[in-house]
Enzyme design. Structure first.
Site, PDB file in Angstrom:
ATOM      1  N   HIS A  78       0.867  -1.247  -0.043  1.00  0.00           N
ATOM      2  CA  HIS A  78      -0.173   0.030  -0.186  1.00  0.00           C
ATOM      3  C   HIS A  78       0.972   1.262   0.050  1.00  0.00           C
ATOM      4  O   HIS A  78       0.654   2.184  -0.842  1.00  0.00           O
ATOM      5  CB  HIS A  78      -0.748  -0.009   1.290  1.00  0.00           C
ATOM      6  CG  HIS A  78      -1.814  -1.122   1.129  1.00  0.00           C
ATOM      7  ND1 HIS A  78      -2.580  -1.502   2.430  1.00  0.00           N
ATOM      8  CD2 HIS A  78      -2.237  -2.012   0.273  1.00  0.00           C
ATOM      9  CE1 HIS A  78      -3.193  -2.764   2.133  1.00  0.00           C
ATOM     10  NE2 HIS A  78      -3.171  -2.806   0.869  1.00  0.00           N
ATOM     11  N   HIS A 237      -9.264  -2.086  -4.905  1.00  0.00           N
ATOM     12  CA  HIS A 237      -8.249  -2.382  -4.449  1.00  0.00           C
ATOM     13  C   HIS A 237      -7.058  -3.339  -4.819  1.00  0.00           C
ATOM     14  O   HIS A 237      -6.105  -3.235  -4.610  1.00  0.00           O
ATOM     15  CB  HIS A 237      -8.657  -2.681  -2.777  1.00  0.00           C
ATOM     16  CG  HIS A 237      -7.329  -3.075  -1.817  1.00  0.00           C
ATOM     17  ND1 HIS A 237      -6.826  -2.092  -1.194  1.00  0.00           N
ATOM     18  CD2 HIS A 237      -6.541  -4.140  -1.593  1.00  0.00           C
ATOM     19  CE1 HIS A 237      -5.856  -2.521  -0.400  1.00  0.00           C
ATOM     20  NE2 HIS A 237      -5.777  -3.761  -0.577  1.00  0.00           N
ATOM     21  N   ASP A 241      -3.269  -2.569  -5.199  1.00  0.00           N
ATOM     22  CA  ASP A 241      -2.204  -3.736  -4.579  1.00  0.00           C
ATOM     23  C   ASP A 241      -1.223  -3.973  -5.956  1.00  0.00           C
ATOM     24  O   ASP A 241      -0.022  -4.005  -5.597  1.00  0.00           O
ATOM     25  CB  ASP A 241      -2.726  -5.022  -4.511  1.00  0.00           C
ATOM     26  CG  ASP A 241      -3.354  -5.013  -2.821  1.00  0.00           C
ATOM     27  OD1 ASP A 241      -2.718  -4.126  -2.172  1.00  0.00           O
ATOM     28  OD2 ASP A 241      -4.055  -6.071  -2.681  1.00  0.00           O
ATOM     29  N   HIS A 264      -0.820 -11.233  -4.916  1.00  0.00           N
ATOM     30  CA  HIS A 264       0.837 -10.677  -4.766  1.00  0.00           C
ATOM     31  C   HIS A 264       1.759 -11.650  -5.337  1.00  0.00           C
ATOM     32  O   HIS A 264       2.766 -11.363  -6.100  1.00  0.00           O
ATOM     33  CB  HIS A 264       1.077 -10.486  -3.288  1.00  0.00           C
ATOM     34  CG  HIS A 264       0.023  -9.540  -2.507  1.00  0.00           C
ATOM     35  ND1 HIS A 264       0.125  -8.055  -2.880  1.00  0.00           N
ATOM     36  CD2 HIS A 264      -0.844  -9.566  -1.511  1.00  0.00           C
ATOM     37  CE1 HIS A 264      -0.628  -7.590  -2.300  1.00  0.00           C
ATOM     38  NE2 HIS A 264      -1.000  -8.452  -1.422  1.00  0.00           N
TER      39      HIS A 264
END
EC number: 3.5.1.108
Length: 303
Positions: A78, A237, A241, A264
């Site tokens: 973030h 979001h 990311d 991720h």
């Protein structure tokens, strides 16, 4: 020319770690030309530095974790997203624990900190990686890919078999030549499912997680009293990311990133694949701001 940027002043904040639930002290400091973004564990003696580079990612479970030997800093994405969105090339990020504070679960508080510190242009050209050829990584039905594009664009799709997601926009394409990162992306919060949070807590994780720093979904509904900040906050979001994870290239991107159900781990895999494929990208700078396909918020506005 488009110049490199750092912070005008240092700035401090305090928050809690998402996983430990412990207080974390955060200091953002200016850094010299070509220093990049460097995370520094100041609770260790001597302090340990971890450059924010894709090859230093050692764990992608629940967040992106940078490692140097057995020293870790987790939940960097973030803050990295805020750095990317405001075009900060060089900064030292000091933390007093092994994770960046979660703040409100978005990049918004970090954007505020950087803008409060002020943005300083440096007398050296900003470097960009320009995508020249398509690079794709797949994992089952998950996919992440880079495509040539004269600008910076992120397309993301998510898919959850859950009542809250029915009838909601589950994909987003954000072209940053016409969309403000600060207004449209930075405030999107991380989200989680109540049953997963309970399981993770039983394993000693997400001790700092709460309705103050995440959108929490139970079997049927969003539990946060104030609801969502954007109608498509969930997918936004994921875009946030991805921008943070992609900034681990060490430079800004000129190209398009398309992802479906990526997290991720896959974000990092496709970065590593891109770095290996030296024919698929080139490093560029711009002498004239007017000719550049990307522009950034003017430093004067961010004092």
């Amino acid at each position: 020319m488009i110049k490199q940027r750092t912070l005008k002043n240092e700035i401090r904040a305090t928050g809690v770690g998402l996983h430990t639930g412990q207080k974390v002290y955060l200091t953002l400091r200016p850094a010299p030309i070509d220093a990049g973004i460097v995370f520094r564990r100041v609770d260790l003696s001597p302090a340990v530095d971890i450059p924010a580079h894709a090859e230093n990612v050692g764990d992608t479970t629940l967040s992106t974790t940078l490692v140097n030997g057995d020293v870790r800093v987790s939940t960097v994405e973030h803050l990295m997203s805020a750095m990317a969105g405001l075009g900060i090339d060089n900064a030292i990020v000091e933390v007093s624990a092994d994770e960046v504070p979660i703040m409100d679960g978005s990049a918004g508080p970090f954007v505020f900190l950087i803008q409060s510190a002020g943005i300083q242009e440096q007398n050296a050209p900003k470097k960009f990686i320009r995508i020249k050829k398509k690079v794709v990584v797949k994992d089952g039905e998950k996919e992440a890919a880079f495509y040539p594009f004269n600008g910076f664009k992120v397309s993301f799709g998510i898919d959850f078999d859950h009542p809250v997601f029915k009838g909601r926009k589950l994909d987003a394409t954000i072209d940053f030549s016409s969309t403000s990162f600060v207004k449209e992306i930075s405030r999107a919060r991380t989200f989680g499912f109540m049953h997963e949070i309970e399981y993770l807590r039983s394993k000693g994780l997400v001790k700092g997680g709460s309705l103050d720093n995440a959108v929490v979904v139970d079997k049927y509904r969003i539990m946060n009293e104030d609801g969502l900040r954007y109608d498509d906050e969930f997918v936004k979001h994921k875009v946030l990311d991805a921008i943070g994870d992609l900034y681990l290239l060490g430079t800004s991107l000129i190209g398009e990133y398309r992802a479906y159900k990526s997290g991720h781990g896959l974000n990092n895999q496709v970065l590593r694949e891109l770095m290996k494929r030296e024919d698929a990208w080139e490093l560029v700078t711009f002498d004239e701001e007017e000719t550049a396909p990307i522009s950034y918020i003017k430093p004067l506005l961010a004092v």
